[in-house]
Design an enzyme around this catalytic site. Sequence first.
Site, mmCIF file in Angstrom:
data_model
loop_
_atom_site.group_PDB
_atom_site.id
_atom_site.type_symbol
_atom_site.label_atom_id
_atom_site.label_comp_id
_atom_site.label_asym_id
_atom_site.label_seq_id
_atom_site.Cartn_x
_atom_site.Cartn_y
_atom_site.Cartn_z
ATOM 1 N N ASN A 149 0.851 -1.184 0.000
ATOM 2 C CA ASN A 149 0.000 0.000 0.000
ATOM 3 C C ASN A 149 0.883 1.228 0.000
ATOM 4 O O ASN A 149 1.775 1.360 0.839
ATOM 5 C CB ASN A 149 -0.884 0.041 1.255
ATOM 6 C CG ASN A 149 -1.926 1.145 1.179
ATOM 7 O OD1 ASN A 149 -2.839 1.085 0.361
ATOM 8 N ND2 ASN A 149 -1.773 2.175 1.987
ATOM 9 N N GLU A 150 0.662 2.110 -0.955
ATOM 10 C CA GLU A 150 1.421 3.359 -1.014
ATOM 11 C C GLU A 150 2.882 3.116 -0.629
ATOM 12 O O GLU A 150 3.400 3.705 0.325
ATOM 13 C CB GLU A 150 0.796 4.422 -0.123
ATOM 14 C CG GLU A 150 -0.570 4.863 -0.617
ATOM 15 C CD GLU A 150 -1.139 6.080 0.118
ATOM 16 O OE1 GLU A 150 -0.654 6.372 1.223
ATOM 17 O OE2 GLU A 150 -2.050 6.729 -0.418
ATOM 18 N N GLU A 307 -8.013 5.548 -4.046
ATOM 19 C CA GLU A 307 -8.464 6.189 -2.808
ATOM 20 C C GLU A 307 -8.705 7.666 -3.052
ATOM 21 O O GLU A 307 -7.920 8.323 -3.739
ATOM 22 C CB GLU A 307 -7.369 6.132 -1.726
ATOM 23 C CG GLU A 307 -7.037 4.785 -1.167
ATOM 24 C CD GLU A 307 -5.940 4.900 -0.090
ATOM 25 O OE1 GLU A 307 -5.750 5.989 0.489
ATOM 26 O OE2 GLU A 307 -5.270 3.892 0.154
ATOM 27 N N TRP A 315 -5.417 14.106 8.502
ATOM 28 C CA TRP A 315 -3.958 14.260 8.618
ATOM 29 C C TRP A 315 -3.468 15.634 8.187
ATOM 30 O O TRP A 315 -2.268 15.865 8.139
ATOM 31 C CB TRP A 315 -3.244 13.158 7.843
ATOM 32 C CG TRP A 315 -3.802 12.862 6.478
ATOM 33 C CD1 TRP A 315 -4.712 11.887 6.165
ATOM 34 C CD2 TRP A 315 -3.510 13.525 5.242
ATOM 35 N NE1 TRP A 315 -5.002 11.908 4.813
ATOM 36 C CE2 TRP A 315 -4.281 12.899 4.228
ATOM 37 C CE3 TRP A 315 -2.668 14.593 4.891
ATOM 38 C CZ2 TRP A 315 -4.238 13.297 2.888
ATOM 39 C CZ3 TRP A 315 -2.627 14.984 3.554
ATOM 40 C CH2 TRP A 315 -3.407 14.349 2.573
ATOM 41 N N GLU A 355 -6.832 7.055 12.458
ATOM 42 C CA GLU A 355 -7.644 7.585 11.359
ATOM 43 C C GLU A 355 -9.124 7.646 11.700
ATOM 44 O O GLU A 355 -9.973 7.701 10.812
ATOM 45 C CB GLU A 355 -7.394 6.755 10.090
ATOM 46 C CG GLU A 355 -5.969 6.963 9.604
ATOM 47 C CD GLU A 355 -5.601 6.228 8.337
ATOM 48 O OE1 GLU A 355 -4.780 6.763 7.571
ATOM 49 O OE2 GLU A 355 -6.122 5.120 8.129
ATOM 50 N N PHE A 357 -10.898 9.999 12.762
ATOM 51 C CA PHE A 357 -11.603 11.211 12.326
ATOM 52 C C PHE A 357 -11.576 11.400 10.808
ATOM 53 O O PHE A 357 -11.908 12.465 10.302
ATOM 54 C CB PHE A 357 -11.043 12.445 13.039
ATOM 55 C CG PHE A 357 -11.372 12.456 14.502
ATOM 56 C CD1 PHE A 357 -12.690 12.544 14.931
ATOM 57 C CD2 PHE A 357 -10.369 12.324 15.457
ATOM 58 C CE1 PHE A 357 -13.009 12.519 16.281
ATOM 59 C CE2 PHE A 357 -10.672 12.305 16.816
ATOM 60 C CZ PHE A 357 -12.000 12.399 17.235
ATOM 61 N N HIS A 358 -11.143 10.367 10.099
ATOM 62 C CA HIS A 358 -11.139 10.413 8.630
ATOM 63 C C HIS A 358 -12.541 10.047 8.145
ATOM 64 O O HIS A 358 -13.144 9.101 8.635
ATOM 65 C CB HIS A 358 -10.119 9.398 8.117
ATOM 66 C CG HIS A 358 -9.727 9.567 6.688
ATOM 67 N ND1 HIS A 358 -10.591 9.327 5.645
ATOM 68 C CD2 HIS A 358 -8.549 9.944 6.126
ATOM 69 C CE1 HIS A 358 -9.958 9.553 4.496
ATOM 70 N NE2 HIS A 358 -8.714 9.927 4.760
HETATM 71 C C1 GAL Z 1 -3.581 6.865 2.395
HETATM 72 C C2 GAL Z 1 -3.479 5.409 2.826
HETATM 73 C C3 GAL Z 1 -4.722 4.923 3.535
HETATM 74 C C4 GAL Z 1 -5.191 5.958 4.507
HETATM 75 C C5 GAL Z 1 -5.460 7.250 3.789
HETATM 76 C C6 GAL Z 1 -5.991 8.344 4.668
HETATM 77 O O1 GAL Z 1 -2.315 7.428 2.450
HETATM 78 O O2 GAL Z 1 -3.203 4.571 1.738
HETATM 79 O O3 GAL Z 1 -4.402 3.714 4.198
HETATM 80 O O4 GAL Z 1 -4.197 6.146 5.469
HETATM 81 O O5 GAL Z 1 -4.273 7.707 3.213
HETATM 82 O O6 GAL Z 1 -6.209 9.533 3.946
#
Ligand code: GAL
Length: 667
Positions: A149-150, A307, A315, A355, A357-358
Amino acid sequence: MRRWQGDSIYFGGDYNPEQWPEETWPEDVELMWRAGVNLVSVGIFSWALLEPTPGRFEFGWLDRALDLLHDGGIQVDLATATASPPPWLARAHPETLPRQADGTILWPGGRQAYCPSSPIFRERSLEVVRAVAGRYAEHPAVVMWHVSNELGCHNAHCYCDVSAEAFRRWLRERYGDLARLNDAWGTAFWSQHYGDWAEINPPRTVTAFANPTQQLDFLRFSSDELRAQLRAEREVLKTLVRQPITTNFMIGMGVKHMDYQSWADDVDLVSNDHYLTAADPQAHLGLSLAADHTRGVAGGDPWLLMEHSTSAVQWQPRNVAKLPGQLRRNSLAHVARGADGVLFFQWRASRAGAEKFHSALVPHAGPDTKVFREVCQLGADLKALAEVRGSRVDADVAILFDWEAWWGVELDSHPSADITYDDRLNALYRALWRAGVTADVVHPSADLSGYRLVVVPTLYLVRDADVAALHRHVEGGGTAAVTYFSGIVDSNDHIRLGGYPGAFRELLGVRTEEFFPLREGEQVRLDDGSTADVWTEWLHPDGAEVLASYTDGPLPGVPALTRHRVGDGAAWYVGTRLDDAATDRLVARLLDEAGVRPPVPAPPGVEVVRRRDGERTWLFVLNHTEAEIRLPARGTDLLTGARCSGELMVPAGAVAVVREDRTDDPA
Ligand code: GAL
Ligand code: ZN
């Protein structure tokens, strides 16, 4: 040649059932159905649960989750689960932890705490890939594989001894012998000559400016090390599975350290993550640039938005929520620009963890919310757009972009700290956007033949072959525009001698003898009424005509903007940092000269992009303004089903996607 095509426009997001009691899973699938979700990414951060102790795998929960999704008709993009190692790995092998340039160890407790060069990490992670792929290769829900992932999001650079050894191996491979390395790194300077490979280290914290070519090579090496993880996982997958393989890139968010262009051949489809920069009032222009760049990396093929967010992230310093309608505009802007799928992070908003609050498709407040209603609306929209899948995006303009040029231009000890790679890129891109013109953002080595205008922002480091290709393109009738501090060095970061802008001198018909960077906040004026800042240079025309000169500042009377006829085309040079209005005027002249027009004339603040599949075309119209707008169009709006025969009306903040009547269709 199309590398990948899904069986519908994908819609969904990261699904992390392991964070929830199993009793809630059926409700998830029920809600996914309601929303029209058809693809979820599963298992991304699940290594620690899948392999709770070394070598012992527990797949029960994942079996049940995948079966449930399959029964509910939801397809799965299955992760290799290697994104973040479990805590036991660091305990057993602390040498797998990454180290910063000053030696600081990055501990587990966040994510991605591994050294990309660690053979132990590589071996353990590939075992996980083998186990997961072996078990689920034939699972009927799985339609795609999601490597890691990323890659490099938090651990792009490691300066540990293992990485130092790997760096030396990489350098041996690149240079063969030490003499060539000494030459490339210019080590005659400051007594840096190396007599033994073992003397070489990553550019760890130093007393004074670290050797620039050492820094540049370390950036190249680090990108290659992460790419090697992708390739190693892919190789394992290829022996076990038949579904397409991807990994999510982070193109267009200021993520600098992975040369995604060089990774593009290691995936079956390009997928990207994008989040709006809340502090940017024009963040939707940043989104467009990211999408156009992702398409460029994909070679123009359809790609997948792996995403983005339904609303706020957690963040940024201030996490601004999306206003009603924005989720739809953002998502469909990606589709307009070539995405054949729109996924989000994440399905259900977490209750715990960093995360929580995402935003998500299902917020903490549940489905009776603005967000979930808009999610359902988007699901319906994407269903209505099914026919655009597989089509490509029309663009007559190319913007050249190279990660190596980015790395080079932002090294230290340069003439001005105010030169950043994305500055002119954004300025010119946004001027094109305002002019209603779509651009492909492509590598300098890309085939330029389809483009009328090629824009070259701040291409500090450039290869001879790419300069020659641009030259031929202009000779053949193309228009090019190059901005200051381009063509300055070769791949070793050595100055191209004889006057700036080095590699582009001949194409541009100019010769600069000295740079005159401006003080912070200092402005200069040009005789065409423009203002500029940051940069001026003592430029002599050498074949080029002068379009504007400075009237004040350090260089009154010296040319700032020039145009050079070359063969049937022309190459423009912009020797200073023009203000936005002047950049708009410049872009208007370039478009005019190149004969480039927007798909249809549209009012300011309205985004119009055309997708095409042979003779069939679709016009995406996104109204970012607060007023209803009208523009010329003929066809059927797939989102409303309405016919328009000449004039399309789009309400404030709304989107239309018109399947255009073919000119040979009866009226
Ligand atoms: C990306 C990541 C995800 C999540 C997301 C939050 O960087 O792949 O797992 O963290 O950001 O915005
Ligand atoms: Zn390391």
